[in-house]
Design a protein around this motif. Structure first.
Motif, PDB file in Angstrom:
ATOM      1  N   ARG A 133       0.700  -1.299  -0.014  1.00  0.00           N
ATOM      2  CA  ARG A 133       0.049  -0.147  -0.273  1.00  0.00           C
ATOM      3  C   ARG A 133       0.857   1.266  -0.137  1.00  0.00           C
ATOM      4  O   ARG A 133       0.801   2.279  -0.823  1.00  0.00           O
ATOM      5  CB  ARG A 133      -0.684  -0.008   1.252  1.00  0.00           C
ATOM      6  CG  ARG A 133      -1.811   1.197   1.365  1.00  0.00           C
ATOM      7  CD  ARG A 133      -3.091   0.956   2.208  1.00  0.00           C
ATOM      8  NE  ARG A 133      -2.611   0.472   3.693  1.00  0.00           N
ATOM      9  CZ  ARG A 133      -2.661  -0.675   4.108  1.00  0.00           C
ATOM     10  NH1 ARG A 133      -3.167  -1.635   3.298  1.00  0.00           N
ATOM     11  NH2 ARG A 133      -2.269  -1.034   5.287  1.00  0.00           N
ATOM     12  N   GLU A 134       2.079   1.277   0.915  1.00  0.00           N
ATOM     13  CA  GLU A 134       2.898   2.259   1.094  1.00  0.00           C
ATOM     14  C   GLU A 134       3.638   2.702  -0.372  1.00  0.00           C
ATOM     15  O   GLU A 134       3.947   3.745  -0.835  1.00  0.00           O
ATOM     16  CB  GLU A 134       3.838   2.360   2.154  1.00  0.00           C
ATOM     17  CG  GLU A 134       3.047   2.465   3.292  1.00  0.00           C
ATOM     18  CD  GLU A 134       2.245   3.841   3.482  1.00  0.00           C
ATOM     19  OE1 GLU A 134       2.775   4.719   3.379  1.00  0.00           O
ATOM     20  OE2 GLU A 134       1.088   3.796   3.996  1.00  0.00           O
ATOM     21  N   MET A 135       4.109   1.591  -0.967  1.00  0.00           N
ATOM     22  CA  MET A 135       4.778   1.746  -2.400  1.00  0.00           C
ATOM     23  C   MET A 135       4.081   2.128  -3.413  1.00  0.00           C
ATOM     24  O   MET A 135       4.273   3.028  -4.214  1.00  0.00           O
ATOM     25  CB  MET A 135       5.367   0.346  -2.598  1.00  0.00           C
ATOM     26  CG  MET A 135       6.549  -0.211  -1.718  1.00  0.00           C
ATOM     27  SD  MET A 135       8.057   1.211  -2.046  1.00  0.00           S
ATOM     28  CE  MET A 135       7.790   1.862  -0.336  1.00  0.00           C
ATOM     29  N   ALA A 136       2.612   1.797  -3.508  1.00  0.00           N
ATOM     30  CA  ALA A 136       1.652   2.194  -4.442  1.00  0.00           C
ATOM     31  C   ALA A 136       1.576   3.739  -4.152  1.00  0.00           C
ATOM     32  O   ALA A 136       1.422   4.333  -5.227  1.00  0.00           O
ATOM     33  CB  ALA A 136       0.491   1.277  -4.362  1.00  0.00           C
ATOM     34  N   ARG A 137       1.184   4.099  -2.998  1.00  0.00           N
ATOM     35  CA  ARG A 137       0.884   5.321  -2.871  1.00  0.00           C
ATOM     36  C   ARG A 137       2.019   6.366  -2.965  1.00  0.00           C
ATOM     37  O   ARG A 137       1.954   7.365  -3.264  1.00  0.00           O
ATOM     38  CB  ARG A 137       0.534   5.562  -1.318  1.00  0.00           C
ATOM     39  CG  ARG A 137      -1.034   5.166  -1.057  1.00  0.00           C
ATOM     40  CD  ARG A 137      -1.308   5.392   0.527  1.00  0.00           C
ATOM     41  NE  ARG A 137      -2.652   5.040   0.805  1.00  0.00           N
ATOM     42  CZ  ARG A 137      -3.142   4.694   1.809  1.00  0.00           C
ATOM     43  NH1 ARG A 137      -2.361   4.948   2.829  1.00  0.00           N
ATOM     44  NH2 ARG A 137      -4.474   4.267   2.127  1.00  0.00           N
ATOM     45  N   LEU A 141      -5.364   1.422  -6.344  1.00  0.00           N
ATOM     46  CA  LEU A 141      -5.627   2.769  -5.825  1.00  0.00           C
ATOM     47  C   LEU A 141      -6.585   3.514  -6.608  1.00  0.00           C
ATOM     48  O   LEU A 141      -6.646   3.573  -7.703  1.00  0.00           O
ATOM     49  CB  LEU A 141      -4.468   3.443  -5.576  1.00  0.00           C
ATOM     50  CG  LEU A 141      -3.243   3.128  -4.779  1.00  0.00           C
ATOM     51  CD1 LEU A 141      -1.948   3.954  -4.979  1.00  0.00           C
ATOM     52  CD2 LEU A 141      -3.840   3.085  -3.411  1.00  0.00           C
ATOM     53  N   PRO A 142      -7.947   3.492  -6.025  1.00  0.00           N
ATOM     54  CA  PRO A 142      -8.861   4.286  -6.868  1.00  0.00           C
ATOM     55  C   PRO A 142      -8.631   5.627  -7.099  1.00  0.00           C
ATOM     56  O   PRO A 142      -7.998   6.279  -6.618  1.00  0.00           O
ATOM     57  CB  PRO A 142      -9.900   4.270  -5.684  1.00  0.00           C
ATOM     58  CG  PRO A 142      -9.830   3.309  -4.737  1.00  0.00           C
ATOM     59  CD  PRO A 142      -8.228   3.137  -4.601  1.00  0.00           C
ATOM     60  N   GLY A 143      -8.817   5.964  -8.527  1.00  0.00           N
ATOM     61  CA  GLY A 143      -8.233   7.062  -8.985  1.00  0.00           C
ATOM     62  C   GLY A 143      -6.979   6.998  -9.892  1.00  0.00           C
ATOM     63  O   GLY A 143      -6.614   7.794 -10.631  1.00  0.00           O
ATOM     64  N   ALA A 160      -6.753   2.246 -10.736  1.00  0.00           N
ATOM     65  CA  ALA A 160      -8.008   1.518 -10.857  1.00  0.00           C
ATOM     66  C   ALA A 160      -9.332   2.652 -10.908  1.00  0.00           C
ATOM     67  O   ALA A 160      -9.217   3.709 -10.293  1.00  0.00           O
ATOM     68  CB  ALA A 160      -8.487   0.659  -9.479  1.00  0.00           C
ATOM     69  N   ARG A 161     -10.336   2.117 -11.488  1.00  0.00           N
ATOM     70  CA  ARG A 161     -11.473   2.872 -11.645  1.00  0.00           C
ATOM     71  C   ARG A 161     -12.638   2.196 -10.904  1.00  0.00           C
ATOM     72  O   ARG A 161     -12.839   0.913 -11.077  1.00  0.00           O
ATOM     73  CB  ARG A 161     -11.971   3.012 -13.083  1.00  0.00           C
ATOM     74  CG  ARG A 161     -10.966   3.760 -13.779  1.00  0.00           C
ATOM     75  CD  ARG A 161     -10.931   5.098 -13.395  1.00  0.00           C
ATOM     76  NE  ARG A 161      -9.737   5.769 -14.127  1.00  0.00           N
ATOM     77  CZ  ARG A 161      -8.566   6.311 -13.650  1.00  0.00           C
ATOM     78  NH1 ARG A 161      -8.505   5.789 -12.213  1.00  0.00           N
ATOM     79  NH2 ARG A 161      -7.684   6.573 -14.190  1.00  0.00           N
ATOM     80  N   VAL A 162     -13.391   2.738  -9.888  1.00  0.00           N
ATOM     81  CA  VAL A 162     -14.375   2.167  -9.001  1.00  0.00           C
ATOM     82  C   VAL A 162     -15.722   2.620  -9.271  1.00  0.00           C
ATOM     83  O   VAL A 162     -15.713   3.969  -9.403  1.00  0.00           O
ATOM     84  CB  VAL A 162     -14.087   2.480  -7.497  1.00  0.00           C
ATOM     85  CG1 VAL A 162     -14.974   1.769  -6.829  1.00  0.00           C
ATOM     86  CG2 VAL A 162     -12.549   1.763  -7.265  1.00  0.00           C
ATOM     87  N   ARG A 163     -16.518   1.930  -9.649  1.00  0.00           N
ATOM     88  CA  ARG A 163     -18.134   2.545  -9.845  1.00  0.00           C
ATOM     89  C   ARG A 163     -18.943   1.607  -8.948  1.00  0.00           C
ATOM     90  O   ARG A 163     -18.671   0.436  -8.728  1.00  0.00           O
ATOM     91  CB  ARG A 163     -18.319   2.254 -11.197  1.00  0.00           C
ATOM     92  CG  ARG A 163     -17.433   2.892 -12.625  1.00  0.00           C
ATOM     93  CD  ARG A 163     -17.644   4.391 -12.327  1.00  0.00           C
ATOM     94  NE  ARG A 163     -16.674   5.193 -13.262  1.00  0.00           N
ATOM     95  CZ  ARG A 163     -15.684   5.794 -13.190  1.00  0.00           C
ATOM     96  NH1 ARG A 163     -15.305   6.010 -11.750  1.00  0.00           N
ATOM     97  NH2 ARG A 163     -15.179   6.516 -13.871  1.00  0.00           N
ATOM     98  N   LEU A 164     -20.224   2.268  -8.516  1.00  0.00           N
ATOM     99  CA  LEU A 164     -21.361   1.491  -8.123  1.00  0.00           C
ATOM    100  C   LEU A 164     -22.116   1.265  -9.101  1.00  0.00           C
ATOM    101  O   LEU A 164     -22.566   1.832  -9.945  1.00  0.00           O
ATOM    102  CB  LEU A 164     -21.851   2.623  -6.995  1.00  0.00           C
ATOM    103  CG  LEU A 164     -20.676   2.841  -5.748  1.00  0.00           C
ATOM    104  CD1 LEU A 164     -21.759   3.872  -4.840  1.00  0.00           C
ATOM    105  CD2 LEU A 164     -20.298   1.808  -5.054  1.00  0.00           C
TER     106      LEU A 164
END
Length: 96
Positions: A19-23, A65-67, A70-74
């Protein structure tokens, strides 16, 4: 300490590291951490945490990571649709 518990702790640490590396803008290091965590889980026959599983791509092992990656949709019908930059799609239920 039990081997399974050690493996679970290591998986948790690798998940936090990914998570930290991706951010931090290092997607390749995050991808390697995801692969290693999955290999440890397979070797010790313990699963990865649900949050970790839902924030990683099954096809390319990227940490999502959303945005950013990755794209996150409901979706109507109470589903979350997550699409990785590689094109892989995952759907998860939410709510009741």
């Amino acid at each position: 300490m039990d081997e399974t518990r050690i493996a679970e702790e290591r998986i948790d640490r690798l998940a936090a590291f990914a998570r930290e590396m991706a951010r931090g803008g290092e997607p390749e290091r995050a991808r390697e951490a995801v692969r290693l965590a999955r290999r440890i889980a397979e070797r010790h026959r313990c699963g990865v945490p649900r949050r970790f599983e839902r924030f990683t791509c099954d096809d390319c092992d990227a940490y999502l990571l959303p945005g950013r990656t990755a794209r996150v949709r409901l979706q109507e019908g109470s589903h979350v649709v997550v699409r990785c930059d590689c094109g892989a799609t995952a759907r998860y239920p939410y709510g009741e």
